[in-house]
Write an enzyme that holds these catalytic residues in place. Sequence first.
Site, PDB file in Angstrom:
ATOM      1  N   LYS A  62      77.146 -35.032 -45.446  1.00  0.00           N
ATOM      2  CA  LYS A  62      75.931 -34.349 -44.973  1.00  0.00           C
ATOM      3  C   LYS A  62      76.074 -32.845 -45.079  1.00  0.00           C
ATOM      4  CE  LYS A  62      73.504 -37.734 -42.262  1.00  0.00           C
ATOM      5  NZ  LYS A  62      72.649 -38.011 -41.120  1.00  0.00           N
ATOM      6  N   LYS A 105      75.168 -45.136 -51.545  1.00  0.00           N
ATOM      7  CA  LYS A 105      74.521 -45.926 -50.486  1.00  0.00           C
ATOM      8  C   LYS A 105      73.005 -45.740 -50.542  1.00  0.00           C
ATOM      9  CE  LYS A 105      74.174 -44.349 -46.228  1.00  0.00           C
ATOM     10  NZ  LYS A 105      74.261 -43.949 -44.821  1.00  0.00           N
ATOM     11  N   LYS A 114      67.699 -43.581 -46.297  1.00  0.00           N
ATOM     12  CA  LYS A 114      66.309 -43.245 -45.982  1.00  0.00           C
ATOM     13  C   LYS A 114      66.019 -41.777 -46.230  1.00  0.00           C
ATOM     14  CE  LYS A 114      67.283 -43.990 -40.995  1.00  0.00           C
ATOM     15  NZ  LYS A 114      68.490 -43.278 -40.712  1.00  0.00           N
TER      16      LYS A 114
END
Length: 336
Positions: free
Chosen positions: A117, A199, A202
Amino acid sequence: MEFSKDKKTIFSGVQPSGNLTIGNYLGAIKNWQDLQETHNCLYCVVDMHAITVRQDPAELRRRTLGTLAIYIASGIDPEKSIMFVQSHVPAHAELAWVLNCYTMFGELSRMTQFKDKSAKNAQNINAGLFTYPTLMAADILLYGTDLVPVGVDQKQHVELARDIAERFNQIYGDTFVVPEPYIPQTGRKIFSLADPGKKMSKSDENINSFIALLDSRDTIIRKFKRAVTDSDTCVRYAEGKDGINNLMTIYSCFTGKTMDEIEREFDGKGYAEFKLAVGEACADGLEPLQKRYNCLVSDRSYLEGILSNNADHAAYLARKMLSKVYRKVGFLAKNK
Ligand code: TYM
């Protein structure tokens, strides 16, 4: 609802930070329903985690309620499980602060989600993004959680929660239950349709990389048609066939068929036929959920009523643990 002392406790949550995908569903939410028959279950909408990345405030509110509607539409029963919003129970933030003082900088630095992130949000590597796993540990440890049903990407965070619990217990004596991750065999990691090495997420900017739970039938079928595969033509589960392996996993989750059965079913058939079948199975599988969701989401007062009752119940349970922790670390009790 009464929580039974004889049953084990389950805690899990989803961030209301985007359109929930079939990754969230197959890796986590779909498996929550069965557990509520045999366990004390708490399912949380973790809005405080979501703000580690910038959110539009109105959108965050809308998604928080929408995530609750997805939980219920997926079969979580408000009569059996406690469903609540994290920011409604202040003990989560309070315990997180204490746990921050029992979590090592080095441990947090090793979290792969933090590394991913911060690479994606290079202009906003905030302290919350770094200490996020201690808030997650607080979520779990507050309720004496035994099992945490999550996808495999969250395993490292649950393991950190175990380490923090063990460390605290060693210093202060038995306080926290040491939780275990509970990860499904099939569906533990659903990959991106556009890049099957990654992965499914969303928050991916490429909307063709994920199937949102609320995508229409046509969109679902179209996205599967475009899914990246390989230059082979044979539907079989094998190393190096990440795209096909992923589609077979998704098909298996929605139909209950094993990989062998799927290989036999598509023996001699091409990828186009297989992709269409995966799209149809997924659309069929999501249809009942979508219908229930559409009814629920228009009944705002019903959803808000559930949240308000359940927040009180969760807060009551959480407060008991927090008081114990405050006593153990030496905080002076306030005179009543
Ligand atoms: P989040 O919101 O990223 O994802 C929610 C759940 O969905 C699972 N998941 C997947 N499973 C399989 N394949 C995928 N592609 C996929 N993408 C997501 C996740 O593993 C997760 O179970 N930190 C957590 C939320 C959280 C939490 C908690 C979970 C906060 N506190 C306490 C359990 C217990 C998260 O970001 O999940």
